[in-house]
Structure formats: C-alpha cells, structure tokens
Design a protein around this motif. Structure first.
Motif, PDB file in Angstrom:
ATOM      1  N   ILE A   1       0.862  -1.178   0.000  1.00  0.00           N
ATOM      2  CA  ILE A   1       0.000   0.000   0.000  1.00  0.00           C
ATOM      3  C   ILE A   1       0.898   1.227   0.000  1.00  0.00           C
ATOM      4  N   SER A   2       0.686   2.116  -0.968  1.00  0.00           N
ATOM      5  CA  SER A   2       1.368   3.403  -1.005  1.00  0.00           C
ATOM      6  C   SER A   2       0.310   4.477  -0.827  1.00  0.00           C
ATOM      7  N   ALA A   3       0.535   5.342   0.165  1.00  0.00           N
ATOM      8  CA  ALA A   3      -0.445   6.375   0.493  1.00  0.00           C
ATOM      9  C   ALA A   3       0.274   7.672   0.839  1.00  0.00           C
ATOM     10  N   LYS A   4      -0.473   8.784   0.802  1.00  0.00           N
ATOM     11  CA  LYS A   4       0.095  10.041   1.277  1.00  0.00           C
ATOM     12  C   LYS A   4       0.461   9.853   2.735  1.00  0.00           C
ATOM     13  N   GLN A   5       1.531  10.514   3.142  1.00  0.00           N
ATOM     14  CA  GLN A   5       2.077  10.296   4.475  1.00  0.00           C
ATOM     15  C   GLN A   5       1.077  10.533   5.600  1.00  0.00           C
ATOM     16  N   ASP A   6       0.072  11.380   5.387  1.00  0.00           N
ATOM     17  CA  ASP A   6      -0.881  11.673   6.456  1.00  0.00           C
ATOM     18  C   ASP A   6      -2.187  10.882   6.337  1.00  0.00           C
ATOM     19  N   THR A   7      -2.263   9.971   5.378  1.00  0.00           N
ATOM     20  CA  THR A   7      -3.459   9.156   5.200  1.00  0.00           C
ATOM     21  C   THR A   7      -3.572   8.139   6.333  1.00  0.00           C
ATOM     22  N   VAL A   8      -4.763   8.032   6.884  1.00  0.00           N
ATOM     23  CA  VAL A   8      -5.019   7.035   7.920  1.00  0.00           C
ATOM     24  C   VAL A   8      -5.454   5.753   7.212  1.00  0.00           C
ATOM     25  N   ILE A   9      -4.760   4.663   7.502  1.00  0.00           N
ATOM     26  CA  ILE A   9      -5.089   3.373   6.897  1.00  0.00           C
ATOM     27  C   ILE A   9      -5.499   2.425   8.008  1.00  0.00           C
ATOM     28  N   ASP A  10      -6.769   2.106   8.035  1.00  0.00           N
ATOM     29  CA  ASP A  10      -7.316   1.192   9.037  1.00  0.00           C
ATOM     30  C   ASP A  10      -7.241  -0.222   8.473  1.00  0.00           C
ATOM     31  N   LEU A  11      -6.181  -0.948   8.833  1.00  0.00           N
ATOM     32  CA  LEU A  11      -5.969  -2.286   8.271  1.00  0.00           C
ATOM     33  C   LEU A  11      -7.056  -3.270   8.684  1.00  0.00           C
ATOM     34  N   LYS A  12      -7.737  -2.997   9.788  1.00  0.00           N
ATOM     35  CA  LYS A  12      -8.813  -3.889  10.230  1.00  0.00           C
ATOM     36  C   LYS A  12     -10.033  -3.782   9.326  1.00  0.00           C
ATOM     37  N   ARG A  13     -10.136  -2.667   8.584  1.00  0.00           N
ATOM     38  CA  ARG A  13     -11.265  -2.475   7.674  1.00  0.00           C
ATOM     39  C   ARG A  13     -10.852  -2.453   6.206  1.00  0.00           C
ATOM     40  N   ALA A  14      -9.625  -2.004   5.916  1.00  0.00           N
ATOM     41  CA  ALA A  14      -9.171  -1.827   4.533  1.00  0.00           C
ATOM     42  C   ALA A  14      -9.149  -3.131   3.758  1.00  0.00           C
ATOM     43  N   HIS A  15      -8.856  -4.231   4.425  1.00  0.00           N
ATOM     44  CA  HIS A  15      -8.728  -5.503   3.710  1.00  0.00           C
ATOM     45  C   HIS A  15     -10.008  -5.857   2.965  1.00  0.00           C
ATOM     46  N   LYS A  16     -11.149  -5.419   3.465  1.00  0.00           N
ATOM     47  CA  LYS A  16     -12.418  -5.753   2.809  1.00  0.00           C
ATOM     48  C   LYS A  16     -12.524  -5.107   1.427  1.00  0.00           C
ATOM     49  N   VAL A  17     -12.187  -3.822   1.321  1.00  0.00           N
ATOM     50  CA  VAL A  17     -12.266  -3.146   0.025  1.00  0.00           C
ATOM     51  C   VAL A  17     -11.166  -3.642  -0.919  1.00  0.00           C
ATOM     52  N   MET A  18     -10.076  -4.138  -0.353  1.00  0.00           N
ATOM     53  CA  MET A  18      -8.969  -4.647  -1.163  1.00  0.00           C
ATOM     54  C   MET A  18      -9.225  -6.071  -1.637  1.00  0.00           C
ATOM     55  N   GLY A  19     -10.200  -6.746  -1.031  1.00  0.00           N
ATOM     56  CA  GLY A  19     -10.469  -8.128  -1.414  1.00  0.00           C
ATOM     57  C   GLY A  19      -9.469  -9.108  -0.833  1.00  0.00           C
ATOM     58  N   SER A  20      -8.912  -8.753   0.304  1.00  0.00           N
ATOM     59  CA  SER A  20      -7.935  -9.630   0.942  1.00  0.00           C
ATOM     60  C   SER A  20      -8.501 -10.189   2.237  1.00  0.00           C
ATOM     61  N   ASP A  21      -7.746 -11.101   2.801  1.00  0.00           N
ATOM     62  CA  ASP A  21      -8.044 -11.604   4.128  1.00  0.00           C
ATOM     63  C   ASP A  21      -7.352 -10.673   5.119  1.00  0.00           C
ATOM     64  N   ARG A  22      -7.435 -10.962   6.399  1.00  0.00           N
ATOM     65  CA  ARG A  22      -6.789 -10.126   7.411  1.00  0.00           C
ATOM     66  C   ARG A  22      -5.332  -9.877   7.057  1.00  0.00           C
ATOM     67  N   LEU A  23      -4.889  -8.645   7.302  1.00  0.00           N
ATOM     68  CA  LEU A  23      -3.549  -8.220   6.911  1.00  0.00           C
ATOM     69  C   LEU A  23      -2.614  -8.102   8.106  1.00  0.00           C
ATOM     70  N   SER A  24      -1.352  -8.445   7.865  1.00  0.00           N
ATOM     71  CA  SER A  24      -0.296  -8.206   8.846  1.00  0.00           C
ATOM     72  C   SER A  24       0.943  -7.789   8.072  1.00  0.00           C
ATOM     73  N   PHE A  25       1.919  -7.249   8.773  1.00  0.00           N
ATOM     74  CA  PHE A  25       3.127  -6.792   8.096  1.00  0.00           C
ATOM     75  C   PHE A  25       3.961  -7.977   7.627  1.00  0.00           C
TER      76      PHE A  25
END
Length: 183
Positions: free
Chosen positions: A73-97
């Motif tokens: 994921i590449s985002a503007k430095q001040d963008t808030v990325i909620d990984l607990k919710r973002a995975h749904k719109v991305m079509g992925s399963d739960r995300l971890s680093f």
C-alpha cells in the motif's frame, strides 16, 4: 529512532538497486528529481527534510494476508489506513506486516526503505499494488529510490509511465471512504 538493519536470510539479489533504478528511469524517459538526505525509517522522522521538497510524500506498507497474498500500500504520508477495515475493500483476508526476508525477496529493499519503486524488483508480480486515491491524484509523488537515504520525486505522468513500463495497474482505494476507485 534507528532500526537495526540485519542481512536477510535469503540469498536473493535484486535486479535493481538505487543506481540501476535511476538508470532505468532515464532509459525510459521518466523524469525524476532525487534528493539525498540522512536515513529515515519512519514518516515522522523525515518531516523536516520533506518540507523543502515539492509534492506528496508517502508512506508505504508491505503486507501479507492470511492466505499468503502479498500487498504493497502506497499512500500520502498523512493518510489514515485502518488495516482492520481496509482488507475488505482490497479483497484480501486479514492483513499483517510482511517480514524482512519476504520484503527483500519481493521488492529488493530493507525495512525503512519500502517504496512503490520497489515494484521494479517484482517482475513476477507477486505483490498486489494498492495506491491511495490522494496519491493517484497528486501532481508530484515522492518515494525512496530503493534506499531510505534519498527521496525521488516524480510528476504523476512520469509515475504512471513507470508503472506502465512494468505492466502494473494499481488498485486505487480512497482510504478516507474505504471505497475502490475506478481509474
């Protein structure tokens, strides 16, 4: 904060380092401006350095989901990325680093240097590229050129040309509304 960098366990050698990346950009007529600076490992550390560089500055997350799919994921430095919710719109399963070895094998970079420009080291397209809508719409975007001791600025048209040369189409997400954007 200095994060110790250890040698990855893998014997993988990436095809591109900083010099080879910049040569690739030049060979493909992709204009860029690269600024050298002290190493930065987190967005907050480089705020004073970035103040004099035009354009949108980025944060980049290297992730893996429960099914083993790899994401950048590449985002503007001040963008808030909620990984607990973002995975749904991305079509992925739960995300971890993703771990350091996987990062090295997929993008040819070390922790603190994660960058969309690392996609040049992913010819098999193992990594699914997700781009923040705010970054997709920015006039100038700034990424590390495979090392965290420099920042490379690209006009949006040049960044898109870079992606085209790699035959990569980003999955654009508006992280504010958590909606996929058709581009």
């Amino acid at each position: 904060m200095n994060i110790p960098v250890t040698e990855p366990a893998s014997d993988f050698v990436p095809a591109y380092d900083r010099a080879a990346l910049l040569a690739y950009l030049a060979e493909h007529g992709i204009d860029q401006t690269t600024y050298d600076h002290p190493a930065v490992f987190r967005v907050e550390e480089g705020l004073d350095l970035k103040a004099d560089m035009p354009g949108a500055h980025t944060k980049n997350l290297f992730l893996k989901d429960k099914k083993g799919r790899i994401w950048l994921i590449s985002a503007k430095q001040d963008t808030v990325i909620d990984l607990k919710r973002a995975h749904k719109v991305m079509g992925s399963d739960r995300l971890s680093f993703g771990n350091e070895t996987l990062l090295w094998e997929c993008l040819g970079v070390r922790p603190g240097s994660v960058t969309a420009l690392g996609l040049i080291n992913d010819p098999d397209q193992r990594v699914t590229f997700v781009l923040d809508r705010a970054l997709w719409e920015a006039d100038i975007v700034n990424f590390h050129p495979l090392v965290n001791t420099a920042t490379t600025g690209l006009r949006q048209s040049d960044f898109r040309r870079f992606l085209e040369t790699l035959k990569r189409s980003p999955f654009v997400v508006d992280f504010e509304t958590l909606e996929r954007v058709t581009v």
